[in-house]
Scaffold this motif. Structure first.
Motif, PDB file in Angstrom:
ATOM      1  N   TYR A 279       0.829  -1.211   0.000  1.00 53.62           N
ATOM      2  CA  TYR A 279       0.000   0.000   0.000  1.00 53.62           C
ATOM      3  C   TYR A 279       0.863   1.260   0.000  1.00 53.62           C
ATOM      4  N   ALA A 280       1.963   1.248   0.755  1.00 52.44           N
ATOM      5  CA  ALA A 280       2.880   2.388   0.727  1.00 52.44           C
ATOM      6  C   ALA A 280       3.520   2.519  -0.659  1.00 52.44           C
ATOM      7  N   GLU A 281       3.863   1.380  -1.257  1.00 49.12           N
ATOM      8  CA  GLU A 281       4.450   1.415  -2.599  1.00 49.12           C
ATOM      9  C   GLU A 281       3.457   1.969  -3.616  1.00 49.12           C
ATOM     10  N   LEU A 282       2.221   1.529  -3.522  1.00 53.65           N
ATOM     11  CA  LEU A 282       1.197   2.022  -4.448  1.00 53.65           C
ATOM     12  C   LEU A 282       0.975   3.519  -4.258  1.00 53.65           C
ATOM     13  N   THR A 283       0.916   3.957  -3.003  1.00 49.22           N
ATOM     14  CA  THR A 283       0.722   5.377  -2.718  1.00 49.22           C
ATOM     15  C   THR A 283       1.827   6.205  -3.343  1.00 49.22           C
ATOM     16  N   ALA A 284       3.066   5.772  -3.136  1.00 47.30           N
ATOM     17  CA  ALA A 284       4.207   6.531  -3.644  1.00 47.30           C
ATOM     18  C   ALA A 284       4.214   6.593  -5.166  1.00 47.30           C
ATOM     19  N   THR A 285       4.046   5.452  -5.817  1.00 47.17           N
ATOM     20  CA  THR A 285       4.106   5.438  -7.275  1.00 47.17           C
ATOM     21  C   THR A 285       2.942   6.215  -7.889  1.00 47.17           C
ATOM     22  N   TYR A 286       1.758   6.096  -7.281  1.00 50.00           N
ATOM     23  CA  TYR A 286       0.597   6.826  -7.783  1.00 50.00           C
ATOM     24  C   TYR A 286       0.813   8.336  -7.659  1.00 50.00           C
ATOM     25  N   LEU A 288       3.619  10.110  -7.220  1.00 49.20           N
ATOM     26  CA  LEU A 288       4.727  10.632  -8.009  1.00 49.20           C
ATOM     27  C   LEU A 288       4.380  10.689  -9.492  1.00 49.20           C
ATOM     28  N   ASP A 289       3.663   9.688  -9.972  1.00 47.45           N
ATOM     29  CA  ASP A 289       3.257   9.697 -11.370  1.00 47.45           C
ATOM     30  C   ASP A 289       2.280  10.843 -11.638  1.00 47.45           C
ATOM     31  N   ARG A 290       1.369  11.052 -10.721  1.00 45.19           N
ATOM     32  CA  ARG A 290       0.382  12.111 -10.908  1.00 45.19           C
ATOM     33  C   ARG A 290       1.021  13.494 -10.792  1.00 45.19           C
ATOM     34  N   MET A 291       2.023  13.622  -9.929  1.00 47.71           N
ATOM     35  CA  MET A 291       2.687  14.910  -9.753  1.00 47.71           C
ATOM     36  C   MET A 291       3.376  15.410 -11.014  1.00 47.71           C
ATOM     37  N   PHE A 310       7.568   7.182   0.721  1.00 43.01           N
ATOM     38  CA  PHE A 310       8.544   8.128   0.175  1.00 43.01           C
ATOM     39  C   PHE A 310       9.904   7.920   0.848  1.00 43.01           C
ATOM     40  N   ASN A 311      10.781   7.155   0.199  1.00 43.02           N
ATOM     41  CA  ASN A 311      12.159   7.094   0.650  1.00 43.02           C
ATOM     42  C   ASN A 311      12.873   8.379   0.202  1.00 43.02           C
ATOM     43  N   LYS A 312      14.153   8.492   0.492  1.00 40.47           N
ATOM     44  CA  LYS A 312      14.868   9.733   0.196  1.00 40.47           C
ATOM     45  C   LYS A 312      14.827  10.064  -1.297  1.00 40.47           C
ATOM     46  N   GLU A 313      15.006   9.057  -2.132  1.00 43.82           N
ATOM     47  CA  GLU A 313      14.991   9.285  -3.585  1.00 43.82           C
ATOM     48  C   GLU A 313      13.633   9.806  -4.033  1.00 43.82           C
ATOM     49  N   ARG A 314      12.571   9.247  -3.501  1.00 43.96           N
ATOM     50  CA  ARG A 314      11.228   9.691  -3.888  1.00 43.96           C
ATOM     51  C   ARG A 314      10.920  11.079  -3.351  1.00 43.96           C
ATOM     52  N   ARG A 315      11.429  11.403  -2.166  1.00 41.53           N
ATOM     53  CA  ARG A 315      11.236  12.744  -1.628  1.00 41.53           C
ATOM     54  C   ARG A 315      11.903  13.775  -2.526  1.00 41.53           C
ATOM     55  N   GLU A 316      13.087  13.443  -2.990  1.00 38.89           N
ATOM     56  CA  GLU A 316      13.788  14.351  -3.895  1.00 38.89           C
ATOM     57  C   GLU A 316      13.064  14.472  -5.229  1.00 38.89           C
ATOM     58  N   GLN A 317      12.503  13.361  -5.679  1.00 39.94           N
ATOM     59  CA  GLN A 317      11.759  13.365  -6.945  1.00 39.94           C
ATOM     60  C   GLN A 317      10.519  14.244  -6.852  1.00 39.94           C
ATOM     61  N   ALA A 318       9.851  14.216  -5.700  1.00 37.13           N
ATOM     62  CA  ALA A 318       8.651  15.040  -5.516  1.00 37.13           C
ATOM     63  C   ALA A 318       8.994  16.517  -5.399  1.00 37.13           C
ATOM     64  N   GLY A 319      10.176  16.820  -4.903  1.00 40.89           N
ATOM     65  CA  GLY A 319      10.629  18.208  -4.820  1.00 40.89           C
ATOM     66  C   GLY A 319       9.713  19.067  -3.959  1.00 40.89           C
ATOM     67  N   ALA A 320       9.294  20.195  -4.504  1.00 38.49           N
ATOM     68  CA  ALA A 320       8.477  21.154  -3.763  1.00 38.49           C
ATOM     69  C   ALA A 320       7.073  20.626  -3.495  1.00 38.49           C
ATOM     70  N   GLN A 321       6.700  19.539  -4.151  1.00 42.93           N
ATOM     71  CA  GLN A 321       5.361  18.971  -3.919  1.00 42.93           C
ATOM     72  C   GLN A 321       5.347  17.969  -2.768  1.00 42.93           C
ATOM     73  N   TYR A 322       6.442  17.941  -2.027  1.00 44.22           N
ATOM     74  CA  TYR A 322       6.520  17.147  -0.801  1.00 44.22           C
ATOM     75  C   TYR A 322       6.951  18.059   0.331  1.00 44.22           C
TER      76      TYR A 322
END
Length: 590
Positions: A279-286, A288-291, A310-322
């Motif tokens: 569920y955490a994986e689905l939340t993150a991928t959904y 980030l893709d939508r962002m 959101f691991n560190k890489e995903r937090r960086e990928q989200a940028g200002a939207q996190y």
């Protein structure tokens, strides 16, 4: 060994510096072995070993009262207060909890597992001491991550006015669970860089005395400082800089991953059992893709980005939207309302146990204003976390009591994704989603194109005589119950309610035509829960209702299956109770 001989803190008071150094290593060795087998909070505890030895060398616990914040860092304290067997011998690993616990020892004063509380608790101890004309020292231990919680600042403010003995050990390891977030950490950084001399000092601004210790892992220096402030007549902050994970290279180098660790291989650090929360994986991928195309979407965390996946890489990928607001769930909820009001849809996720801290903000800041937000309630249900301070069984009565809030409980990954997508797209309601537990990923409940009809339950199997409503995770139990009843020639109606906070009056009324009994199954406390709403609806009618759930209680480190049996929540017990009442009703009618 020194550690195995320690029964009380008095046993270490006359140790030499050399003996204290050996003791510190023995404590780290014991924690490392235990955590590698049992799991636990490794990073925080490794960092505070020397400070704990110094505290118990100088102060006289339990007369002098030491209060730990969150108590992620209490393992060394437990070792020195008569509980070392729980860290030395495998057969005793489960003898103690992961947090301070007054039931275990007179040296623990509170069951503490939520953050930013030690200063407030200690201020109460100090005020009571003064009113009784006693003279003990009151010591509060708090980490820099915990300082981001509003209650910590409220506690500081009160302590600054009390003007009495209260010693605050500010354990600064420049790390929260993940990285630190908040403007105050710039001033803490300045204090570290200037050896405590920066005029930008939060503690002094709050009216507190202040001392700085650059090496908070130097036992002898800490003993000297603690001796100097013992029995002080005013509040003081001892700012100690420590190294999170100290003594174990892997924990020193990757502080986030080693804040808490499940069982692992000491040599490699590899987990013995890999765990990935779908569920955490689905939340993150959904998200980030939508962002990528939706710039009016923001993900919010309160120091637990893992709830979003959101691991560190995903937090960086989200940028200002996190954004991570620190350990400040109230701020996260109110900020989400502000984002929503100004045209950006927020998604805030945290564990069910921490939503308890946000009731007023959800009610006042979000729901009175009816601002569309998405809240993800993770680890809800009794099959989730089982420590008494981290229970996920109180969310249904709490959240479903708030007007305007749509609380919805999907039953599968596909249904969760559909509900998440709907919640972000819709603009009419604040929505909380009870994220299913990782073991419940598939169900036969159909996926809707829209969830706009917030009073509409889903009938997944039609029958008669008895209808079974299984909420979220417990829909899977309901399916098993229906299967057991079928073996007794009873075709039950099976219902996925989806909406915890509302009642499908039309469906419930229809059930009265050919049903004698309605059963509700939920994995939370019954008092004020979903089942009581259904029972209340049917109260003026002849329909009988059986509610299955948990008795209102604080449960600590329980065995999941034993708790289920005690509360008649196994499929077999539910089926048996249902059959028994059905037979009674049939005999009465015949």
């Amino acid at each position: 060994m020194y550690l195995e001989k320690i029964q009380t803190p008095n046993d270490i008071k006359h140790y030499t510096p050399h003996e204290r150094k050996i003791l510190a290593q023995e404590m780290r060795d014991a924690m490392l072995i235990r955590t590698s087998i049992h799991g636990g909070h490794l990073g925080p505890d490794f960092g505070i070993v020397e400070a704990t030895i110094a505290l118990h060398t100088v102060f006289d616990s339990p007369k002098d009262k030491i209060v730990f914040d969150i108590s992620h860092q209490c393992y060394p304290h437990k070792m020195l207060t008569g509980r070392k067997d729980a860290f030395l011998y495998k057969e005793h690993y489960n003898d103690v909890s992961g947090y301070t616990n007054p039931d275990e020892s007179e040296h623990d004063f509170f069951n503490v597992g939520h953050t930013s509380t030690s200063l407030s608790l200690a201020s109460g101890l100090a005020k009571a001491r003064d009113l009784k004309c006693d003279s003990e020292n009151i010591i509060a231990v708090i980490g820099d991550g915990s300082m981001s919680g509003g209650e910590a600042l409220e506690g500081l403010d009160t302590i600054g006015e009390l003007g009495t003995n209260l010693i605050i050990i500010f354990n600064d390891n420049n790390q929260s669970i993940a990285e630190l977030h908040g403007g105050m950490y710039r001033s803490f950084s300045e204090l570290r860089k200037t050896n405590g001399k920066s005029p930008n000092n939060l503690f002094k601004a709050m009216g507190l005395d202040y001392r700085f210790v650059a090496d908070g892992n130097n036992t002898e220096k800490l003993i000297q400082i603690f001796q100097e402030v013992k029995n002080i007549d005013h509040p003081i902050v001892i700012h100690i800089c420590t190294q999170k994970g100290k003594g174990y290279k892997l924990a020193e180098e990757n502080k986030e991953a080693w804040h808490y660790r499940d069982a692992f291989d000491i040599e490699t650090g590899e987990l013995k059992e890999q765990f990935l929360n779908p569920y955490a994986e689905l939340t993150a991928t959904y998200l980030l893709d939508r962002m990528k195309t939706d710039k009016k979407l923001v993900a919010i965390a309160a120091a637990t980005p893992s709830a979003l996946g959101f691991n560190k890489e995903r937090r960086e990928q989200a940028g200002a939207q996190y954004i991570d607001v620190g350990i400040a769930e109230e701020q996260a909820v109110a900020m989400a309302s502000g984002c929503s009001k100004n045209g950006v849809h927020p998604v805030f996720a945290t564990a069910a146990t921490f939503w308890q801290r946000t009731y007023d903000q959800i009610s006042q800041d979000v729901c009175i204003n009816n601002n569309p937000v998405t809240f993800l309630v993770c680890w809800a249900g009794f099959y989730g976390m089982n420590d008494v301070t981290h229970l996920g069984i109180f969310d249904i009565p709490m959240l479903s009591s708030i007007p305007n809030l749509v609380y919805i409980a999907p039953t599968s990954l596909k249904e969760y994704k559909a509900v998440l997508d709907w919640s972000i797209n819709q603009k009419n309601h604040p929505v909380a989603i009870r994220v299913p537990l990782p073991q419940f990923t598939d169900s036969n409940s159909p996926i809707r194109h829209s969830y706009d009809d917030i009073n509409s339950y889903e009938v997944t199997q039609s029958g008669n005589a008895v209808a079974i409503l299984g909420v979220g995770n417990m829909y899977h139990i309901a399916v098993k119950v229906a299967s057991l009843l079928k073996k007794e020639n009873i075709q039950a109606t099976l219902i996925n309610p989806l909406f915890i906070s509302s009642i499908d009056k039309e469906l419930l009324t229809q059930l009265q035509t050919n049903h004698h009994l309605v059963c509700t199954i939920e994995d939370g406390i019954l008092a004020g829960g979903f089942g009581e709403k259904i029972a209340g609806f049917y109260a003026p009618t002849t329909m009988r209702v059986l509610n299955f759930g948990l008795e209102k209680n604080f449960y600590d480190r329980y065995d999941y299956e034993e708790l289920a049996k005690t509360n008649h929540l196994t499929p077999q017990q539910i089926a048996q109770d249902t059959l028994q009442l059905l037979h009674t009703l049939q005999n009465k009618n015949s």
